[in-house]
Scaffold this active site. Structure first.
Site, PDB file in Angstrom:
ATOM      1  N   SER A   1       0.824  -1.211   0.000  1.00  0.00           N
ATOM      2  CA  SER A   1       0.000   0.000   0.000  1.00  0.00           C
ATOM      3  C   SER A   1       0.853   1.255   0.000  1.00  0.00           C
ATOM      4  CB  SER A   1      -0.861   0.052   1.260  1.00  0.00           C
ATOM      5  OG  SER A   1      -1.835  -0.937   1.218  1.00  0.00           O
TER       6      SER A   1
ATOM      7  N   GLU B   1      -5.252  -1.241  -8.646  1.00  0.00           N
ATOM      8  CA  GLU B   1      -4.321  -0.266  -9.219  1.00  0.00           C
ATOM      9  C   GLU B   1      -3.127  -1.046  -9.759  1.00  0.00           C
ATOM     10  OE1 GLU B   1      -5.139   3.683  -6.463  1.00  0.00           O
ATOM     11  OE2 GLU B   1      -3.835   2.130  -5.655  1.00  0.00           O
TER      12      GLU B   1
ATOM     13  N   ASN C   1      -4.930   5.843  -2.132  1.00  0.00           N
ATOM     14  CA  ASN C   1      -4.401   6.217  -0.811  1.00  0.00           C
ATOM     15  C   ASN C   1      -3.778   7.607  -0.801  1.00  0.00           C
ATOM     16  OD1 ASN C   1      -5.303   3.952   0.431  1.00  0.00           O
ATOM     17  ND2 ASN C   1      -3.392   2.820   0.234  1.00  0.00           N
TER      18      ASN C   1
HETATM   19  N1  LIG Z   1      -5.095  -4.564   4.893  1.00  0.00           N
HETATM   20  C1  LIG Z   1      -5.430  -3.763   3.887  1.00  0.00           C
HETATM   21  O1  LIG Z   1      -6.465  -3.094   3.891  1.00  0.00           O
HETATM   22  C2  LIG Z   1      -4.517  -3.679   2.682  1.00  0.00           C
HETATM   23  C3  LIG Z   1      -5.022  -3.145   1.490  1.00  0.00           C
HETATM   24  C4  LIG Z   1      -4.199  -3.132   0.353  1.00  0.00           C
HETATM   25  C5  LIG Z   1      -2.894  -3.598   0.441  1.00  0.00           C
HETATM   26  N2  LIG Z   1      -2.423  -4.078   1.621  1.00  0.00           N
HETATM   27  C6  LIG Z   1      -1.038  -4.587   1.646  1.00  0.00           C
HETATM   28  O2  LIG Z   1      -1.081  -6.014   1.548  1.00  0.00           O
HETATM   29  C7  LIG Z   1       0.004  -6.589   2.277  1.00  0.00           C
HETATM   30  C8  LIG Z   1      -0.535  -7.582   3.272  1.00  0.00           C
HETATM   31  O3  LIG Z   1      -1.445  -6.948   4.139  1.00  0.00           O
HETATM   32  P1  LIG Z   1      -2.511  -7.768   5.020  1.00  0.00           P
HETATM   33  O4  LIG Z   1      -3.442  -6.749   5.572  1.00  0.00           O
HETATM   34  O5  LIG Z   1      -3.036  -8.921   4.227  1.00  0.00           O
HETATM   35  O6  LIG Z   1      -1.554  -8.326   6.172  1.00  0.00           O
HETATM   36  P2  LIG Z   1      -1.814  -9.575   7.160  1.00  0.00           P
HETATM   37  O7  LIG Z   1      -1.004  -9.298   8.370  1.00  0.00           O
HETATM   38  O8  LIG Z   1      -3.267  -9.864   7.292  1.00  0.00           O
HETATM   39  O9  LIG Z   1      -1.165 -10.809   6.358  1.00  0.00           O
HETATM   40  C9  LIG Z   1       0.202 -10.942   6.088  1.00  0.00           C
HETATM   41  C10 LIG Z   1       0.519 -12.420   6.016  1.00  0.00           C
HETATM   42  O10 LIG Z   1       1.831 -12.572   5.504  1.00  0.00           O
HETATM   43  C11 LIG Z   1       2.450 -13.640   6.202  1.00  0.00           C
HETATM   44  N3  LIG Z   1       3.901 -13.476   6.047  1.00  0.00           N
HETATM   45  C12 LIG Z   1       4.692 -12.549   6.619  1.00  0.00           C
HETATM   46  N4  LIG Z   1       5.963 -12.713   6.183  1.00  0.00           N
HETATM   47  C13 LIG Z   1       5.959 -13.775   5.338  1.00  0.00           C
HETATM   48  C14 LIG Z   1       6.960 -14.443   4.568  1.00  0.00           C
HETATM   49  N5  LIG Z   1       8.229 -14.044   4.581  1.00  0.00           N
HETATM   50  N6  LIG Z   1       6.578 -15.502   3.787  1.00  0.00           N
HETATM   51  C15 LIG Z   1       5.298 -15.906   3.748  1.00  0.00           C
HETATM   52  N7  LIG Z   1       4.315 -15.311   4.452  1.00  0.00           N
HETATM   53  C16 LIG Z   1       4.644 -14.262   5.238  1.00  0.00           C
HETATM   54  C17 LIG Z   1       1.948 -13.521   7.623  1.00  0.00           C
HETATM   55  O11 LIG Z   1       2.066 -14.737   8.328  1.00  0.00           O
HETATM   56  C18 LIG Z   1       0.489 -13.115   7.386  1.00  0.00           C
HETATM   57  O12 LIG Z   1      -0.376 -14.232   7.329  1.00  0.00           O
HETATM   58  C19 LIG Z   1       0.781  -5.415   2.878  1.00  0.00           C
HETATM   59  O13 LIG Z   1       1.840  -5.084   2.009  1.00  0.00           O
HETATM   60  C20 LIG Z   1      -0.250  -4.286   2.906  1.00  0.00           C
HETATM   61  O14 LIG Z   1       0.332  -3.020   2.823  1.00  0.00           O
HETATM   62  C21 LIG Z   1      -3.205  -4.146   2.740  1.00  0.00           C
END
Ligand SMILES: NC(=O)c1ccc[n+]([C@@H]2O[C@H](COP(=O)([O-])OP(=O)(O)OC[C@H]3O[C@@H](n4cnc5c(N)ncnc54)[C@H](O)[C@@H]3O)[C@@H](O)[C@H]2O)c1
Length: 313
Positions: free
Chosen positions: A148, A181, A219
């Site tokens: 993000s 995006e 964002n």
């Molecule tokens: N939450 C939102 O609203 C949102 C929206 C758009 C983008 N994002 C982006 O998406 C990404 C993930 O966000 P999220 O909200 O799903 O996070 P989350 O914490 O729900 O999930 C992340 C997952 O990644 C796993 N993980 C961490 N390191 C790892 C590795 N080295 N190998 C394999 N798995 C690994 C964790 O165990 C966890 O299950 C981030 O970059 C965030 O910025 C989030």
């Protein structure tokens, strides 16, 4: 002149046709990170006929992700197949057949067309992952990050495939939100970009494109807006309740800025604004907020902790 224009148009359209012909048809997808976003992306990719491997750090996490996907699919079929329960059950079965899980990314990327990374929002951790996968994935494989707030270019530079690297920014909750995006860095090839646009459409989304700038489109507009709402409240100009009502009833927004901040997570919002502030310290739109910082310090992170700007217990 008329001839030259016609000639140019013909040349341009034939260039487009050549680029289109070279596009990569993405069939096999590896999604790294089975959290909120990764599980959602895995769901829509599997539901649209792609074979998907979802990767996370433990089988326990992956079990939870799969369970979440199954529950989400049940909600989808209740709406989509309301009067055709058999077709709905078949849809769930086929989607789940397209989905497998793994705890070892390096061993599953050998046959993948696209890797989508959705792990923790930390550049070092993401770069380490991409650097490793770069050694194991085939040459044609495109890498994409769902970040993000981090720069896609910095991740692409951790690999040797800068031309086959882009951003695919999905929105939460992924099965519901129509937008993706598609982020093009100065090094992303046209073929990669078009392949990512096609993939976004194939999973049922509406892609828009943006350069690799902080916050991309949504964002970049949304975060400063939410921070302005916090500042309005901090100055005592209006209550948070009135600001939320005003934006819902006056601007037609589905949620007010404080409801949205609580939904997104105050820690996530703070993390984004702090990152942008360090990039552009003189930009008043990116100034940190003492109130937001205080709430995060108190672990009042929003809906997920039961309290943020509002209480949810
Ligand atoms: N939450 C939102 O609203 C949102 C929206 C758009 C983008 N994002 C982006 O998406 C990404 C993930 O966000 P999220 O909200 O799903 O996070 P989350 O914490 O729900 O999930 C992340 C997952 O990644 C796993 N993980 C961490 N390191 C790892 C590795 N080295 N190998 C394999 N798995 C690994 C964790 O165990 C966890 O299950 C981030 O970059 C965030 O910025 C989030």
């Amino acid at each position: 002149m008329a001839f030259a224009t016609r000639h140019f148009v013909r040349a341009a359209s034939s260039d487009a046709a050549t680029a289109a012909a070279k596009k990569l048809l993405i069939k096999h997808v590896t999604i790294i990170g089975g959290g909120l976003m990764g599980a959602g992306i895995a769901q829509v990719a599997a539901a649209s006929g792609h074979t998907v491997v979802l990767v996370d750090q433990s089988d326990e996490i992956l079990k939870k992700s799969t369970k979440g996907i199954e529950e989400s699919l049940k909600r989808v079929i209740k709406k989509k197949f309301a009067d055709k329960p058999e077709a709905g059950a078949e849809f769930v079965k086929k989607t789940l057949q397209n989905l497998t899980t793994s705890t070892d990314a390096a061993s599953v990327v050998h046959s993948t067309d696209l890797v989508i990374e959705a792990i923790v929002e930390n550049l070092e951790v993401k770069n380490k992952l991409f650097k490793t996968l770069d050694k194991f994935a085939p040459e044609h494989t495109i890498f994409a990050s769902n970040t993000s707030s981090l720069q896609i270019t910095k991740m692409a530079n951790a690999t040797t495939r800068q031309d086959r690297f882009g951003g695919l920014h999905f929105f939460n909750p992924v099965p519901m939100m129509k937008l993706v995006e598609v982020i093009k860095t100065p090094m992303t090839s046209q073929k990669t970009f078009e392949s990512l646009v096609d993939f976004s459409k194939a999973v049922g989304k509406s892609p828009v494109s943006c350069k690799d700038t902080p916050g991309f489109i949504v964002n970049r507009l949304l975060v400063p807006y939410m921070m302005e709402a916090v500042r309005l409240f901090e100055r005592g100009d209006a209550s948070k309740e009135d600001i939320d009502v005003a934006m819902k009833l006056g601007a037609g927004y589905p949620m007010g800025p404080f409801e949205l901040l609580d939904y997104v997570g105050l820690d996530t919002s703070k993390y984004i604004i702090d990152g942008w502030h360090s990039l552009e310290p003189n930009n008043p739109l990116f100034a940190p907020s003492p109130l937001l910082n205080k709430l995060v310090e108190e672990k009042k992170l929003g809906k997920k902790t039961g309290e943020g700007f509002y209480k949810y217990k």
